[in-house]
Design a protein around this motif. Sequence first.
Motif, short mmCIF file in Angstrom:
data_model
loop_
_atom_site.label_atom_id
_atom_site.label_comp_id
_atom_site.label_asym_id
_atom_site.label_seq_id
_atom_site.Cartn_x
_atom_site.Cartn_y
_atom_site.Cartn_z
N TRP A 78 0.82 -1.21 0.00
CA TRP A 78 0.00 0.00 0.00
C TRP A 78 0.85 1.26 0.00
O TRP A 78 0.47 2.28 -0.57
N ALA A 83 -2.05 6.37 -6.20
CA ALA A 83 -3.43 6.74 -6.53
C ALA A 83 -4.20 5.54 -7.06
O ALA A 83 -3.64 4.66 -7.70
N ILE A 84 -5.49 5.55 -6.76
CA ILE A 84 -6.43 4.58 -7.32
C ILE A 84 -7.53 5.42 -7.95
O ILE A 84 -8.21 6.19 -7.26
N ARG A 85 -7.67 5.30 -9.27
CA ARG A 85 -8.64 6.12 -10.00
C ARG A 85 -9.46 5.26 -10.94
O ARG A 85 -9.07 4.16 -11.31
N ALA A 123 -12.72 0.33 -6.95
CA ALA A 123 -11.91 1.43 -6.40
C ALA A 123 -12.37 1.78 -4.99
O ALA A 123 -11.53 1.99 -4.10
N ALA A 124 -13.68 1.83 -4.79
CA ALA A 124 -14.20 2.14 -3.45
C ALA A 124 -13.81 1.05 -2.45
O ALA A 124 -13.41 1.35 -1.31
N LEU A 126 -11.20 -0.94 -2.64
CA LEU A 126 -9.75 -0.83 -2.41
C LEU A 126 -9.43 0.29 -1.43
O LEU A 126 -8.56 0.14 -0.56
N GLU A 127 -10.11 1.41 -1.55
CA GLU A 127 -9.88 2.52 -0.62
C GLU A 127 -10.28 2.14 0.80
O GLU A 127 -9.61 2.54 1.75
N ARG A 128 -11.34 1.36 0.95
CA ARG A 128 -11.75 0.91 2.29
C ARG A 128 -10.69 -0.02 2.88
O ARG A 128 -10.35 0.06 4.06
N ARG A 130 -7.53 -0.15 2.06
CA ARG A 130 -6.28 0.61 2.21
C ARG A 130 -6.20 1.33 3.54
O ARG A 130 -5.13 1.49 4.11
N ARG A 131 -7.30 1.76 4.09
CA ARG A 131 -7.30 2.57 5.32
C ARG A 131 -7.07 1.73 6.52
O ARG A 131 -7.03 0.77 6.90
#
Length: 131
Positions: A78, A83-85, A123-124, A126-128, A130-131
């Motif tokens: 990570w 960026a993840i777009r 993407a959503a 992955l962002e969850r 990632r945190r």
Amino acid sequence: MQWSVPSRYVVLSAAGAAAFGIGGALADDRISSYVAFAAAVTLLAIASRDLIARVRLSADTEGLIVIQGFAGRRHIPWSDVTAIRVDERSRLGLSSHLLEVDTGETVHLLTTRELGADPADVAAALERIRR
């Protein structure tokens, strides 16, 4: 979590390869046979890759594993992900959506077909993670 090519695409590619192979065998002239066999080989290669490397993206708390090359895998921590777009483009009335995973040095692009899901949803997720 992981995202992979749906089975229906593997089956459709293999069926298309078989159809073009049969068409090439039944063709009356050489050019048609060569074109049909080239299409069959291409679809067979796609089906093979989809079967061998079905999982195109996986993620956990440590990082991502993305497909690289024909069937290779690359682990990306990570900390390396900048960026993840989701890239959305419209052309000729058609829209395409790609998931972009940017590491600064490389950009990994994954399609809806490869993920078996909407890139925005992936993407959503992955962002969850990632945190």
